[in-house]
Design a protein around this motif. Structure first.
Motif, PDB file in Angstrom:
ATOM      1  N   PHE A 147      35.951  55.171  46.154  1.00  0.00           N
ATOM      2  CA  PHE A 147      36.631  54.319  47.131  1.00  0.00           C
ATOM      3  C   PHE A 147      37.865  54.966  47.755  1.00  0.00           C
ATOM      4  N   TYR A 152      35.973  54.230  53.358  1.00  0.00           N
ATOM      5  CA  TYR A 152      36.285  52.934  52.759  1.00  0.00           C
ATOM      6  C   TYR A 152      37.675  52.443  53.151  1.00  0.00           C
ATOM      7  N   ILE A 160      37.593  45.993  47.694  1.00  0.00           N
ATOM      8  CA  ILE A 160      37.378  47.251  46.962  1.00  0.00           C
ATOM      9  C   ILE A 160      37.527  47.005  45.454  1.00  0.00           C
ATOM     10  N   TRP A 163      34.487  45.250  44.116  1.00  0.00           N
ATOM     11  CA  TRP A 163      33.355  46.189  44.010  1.00  0.00           C
ATOM     12  C   TRP A 163      33.540  47.092  42.798  1.00  0.00           C
ATOM     13  N   GLU A 164      34.764  47.582  42.664  1.00  0.00           N
ATOM     14  CA  GLU A 164      35.061  48.504  41.578  1.00  0.00           C
ATOM     15  C   GLU A 164      34.792  47.847  40.220  1.00  0.00           C
TER      16      GLU A 164
END
Ligand SMILES: [Zn+2]
Length: 176
Positions: A147, A152, A160, A163-164
């Motif tokens: 990322f 991104y 983010i 998602w991480e």
């Protein structure tokens, strides 16, 4: 006499560069022409498109094309490295495979490919908790690194982070 013919139109080919994009579409990524020979969709599920622009912008799009072609090439290199890593992965000495995974991850890192890898190498992983632990650690690091890639940057940090978190959970499941 005018410098530009404003009625003259050009088209640039846009492929979405990621692990599923076929090599043919990647090979056209960035291509500029007045009369495109390759008009997407080139195949079922093709997600490419043509972007139309006028002649005065030609130079700008040519610069863009150089960067796009480079990205498409990098994706092909990344795939080769990833495939080599998977093929060379064995429990006795995973360091060579790890080095290749690391090089591939410099370009991009895809969870879907880890899922594929885990299915393909299930037998090796089942017998080797140590190998699973090493790869889990390595892939979590790659997933975090992913990322920080330029593409991104426009994505909101909160998204983010979500998602991480989800990706890391999935990696722990895949390589417990
Ligand atoms: Zn396509």
């Amino acid at each position: 006499m005018t410098l530009f013919d404003r009625s003259k139109r050009y088209y640039q080919f846009y492929a979405q560069v990621h692990f599923l994009t076929c090599e043919t579409c990647l090979s056209h990524h960035g291509e500029i022409s007045e009369d495109p020979k390759h008009k997407p969709p080139l195949h079922p599920d093709c997600r490419c498109h043509l972007l139309e622009f006028p002649q005065p912008q030609l130079e700008h799009y040519q610069g863009q094309a150089e960067r796009m072609k480079l990205r498409a090439q990098q994706e092909l290199v990344r795939r080769r490295l990833w495939r080599e890593a998977v093929a060379s992965l064995n429990s006795a000495d995973p360091t060579h495979a790890e080095a290749l995974f690391r090089q591939a991850a410099q370009v991009e890192f895809y969870l879907e490919e880890v899922e594929q890898l885990c299915a393909e190498k299930r037998e090796i992983f089942e017998k080797n908790p140590e190998l699973r632990a090493r790869l889990q650690k390595l892939f979590i690091r790659f997933y975090r690194m992913k990322f920080s890639l330029d593409k991104y940057r426009p994505i909101p940090p909160r998204l983010i982070l979500a998602w991480e978190t989800a990706g890391i959970e999935r990696l722990k499941e895949l390589l417990p």
